[in-house]
Design an enzyme around this catalytic site. Sequence first.
Site, short mmCIF file in Angstrom:
data_model
loop_
_atom_site.label_atom_id
_atom_site.label_comp_id
_atom_site.label_asym_id
_atom_site.label_seq_id
_atom_site.Cartn_x
_atom_site.Cartn_y
_atom_site.Cartn_z
N SER A 1 -1.29 70.20 43.93
CA SER A 1 -2.54 69.70 43.38
C SER A 1 -3.67 70.21 44.28
CB SER A 1 -2.47 68.17 43.30
OG SER A 1 -3.54 67.66 42.57
N ASP B 1 2.30 62.56 42.62
CA ASP B 1 3.12 63.32 41.69
C ASP B 1 4.05 64.25 42.48
OD1 ASP B 1 3.92 64.04 39.16
OD2 ASP B 1 2.26 65.43 38.79
N HIS C 1 -2.09 70.92 39.10
CA HIS C 1 -3.15 70.16 38.42
C HIS C 1 -4.44 70.97 38.54
CE1 HIS C 1 -0.80 66.43 40.02
NE2 HIS C 1 -0.21 66.94 38.95
#
Lengths: 269, 194
Positions: free
Chosen positions: B18, B138, B45
Amino acid sequence: MIEDIELETLINEVYEYYGFDFGSYSRASLKRRVNRIYHLDGFTHFEQFLSKVRSDPEYYRHMVDEITVNVTEMFRDPSFYTVIRNQILPLLGTKPFIRLWHAGCSTGEEVYSMAILLKEAGLLQKSLIYATDINAKVLETAKKGIFPLRMMKEYSENYRDSGGKEDFSNYYTANYGIAKFNEELAQKMVFSQHNLVSDTSFNEFDIIFCRNVLIYFDNDLQKRAINLFDDSLAVLGFLALGTKETIKYSISPGKYKQLDREKIWRKIK
Amino acid sequence: MEKDQVNPDFKVVIIGGSAGSLNVLMQILPQLPAIKSFAIVIVVHRKSTDEQTFEELIELKSAVKVKQVEDKVPLLPGFIYVAPSNYHLLFEKNNTLSLDTSEKVNYSRPSIDVSFESAAEVYKNQLVGILLSGSNADGTNGLKVIQNEGGTVIVQNPESADMPFMPNNAIQNMIPDYILNIQEILQFILSMDN
């Protein structure tokens, strides 16, 4: 996580008891969805879950509603709607009457998006928008045109990014956390249950939308659905899919012409 | 079709990250020669508007070819695949990739957990999962599943990460096979074709 063999058993039993065929659904996604409902509903033994599905039609319907994905939004992928607005609607506008079909419309956000575009182009009065889904529950929501108010900020940005010039909030009335879209938009909509796995063509259309539905099907079922759309499209009609979907594995090249980089194909013969 | 399952005869490296991970990827991918025996799948992401740019950048800087991810695209060794934004990326047993627009997981779509878990189910011990910099939880659950299915788990050394939260979260909740700096991750990937 449920086992592959358990998933196959469920698929077979559902087909045997209810006639609904999940056999051609993409396994990776289907397994996640079944696993999700299995845990959400607190099952610990697969047999128990299976027997509930078999013996309780109410529960079976709930399960189907939950494993079919119903996530949708208004003006999803604004650039797609820009193309519809600037390139497709002027062509459709030359026809005396415009027939549209949203296949797998879910709760209807894209159907209302389209009605807004038609209205702004002055074409809504001569249009008829068919909106279908296998899930009766989502169709009820779609008919009402009621969406969560908290989504309106994002939708109004999407609308503006797609080239919308009006004040988006004029299209709905806000009330206690919901946005009710103007009745006028729904006037030309017809909602009905339709199953892309087993039902056939029911009309001829000038444009068919089926966005982010085919991703849940395997190649064979994608082929069936795309041929069903082909049977339902007038020559020079348009087929619009999701931004990561393609017709190239499903239909002979040369029959359709793609519009630039968009996932919109025109039937040329 | 999924019933005709064959054991995949190639390895897959799946990389999740991310905030701060694009920078790491741009230190690794340009250093790779053409790869042969494995595929690289990247799940990060990002904003949907950055999508094309990132793939074009990899294409430009790396010797490994990028295959555009569309629904049901075949997964083949020798290529890099990048999960499109706003979809979950899933793995089918017939070595194709599927997309899914269902609810966000860990506030994310694509979710790293979702892709790691799905890849682990298909590629088992042929899978290497790498978790990079990020400021969200995540990826941790996905790494656990990869390990349970016999795959190899690598976490970026949090000290080398712009955003250490994500690798730290993994290290606190599981025991990775390796905790590596950026250059060591590169060496690991390079060694896979030997």
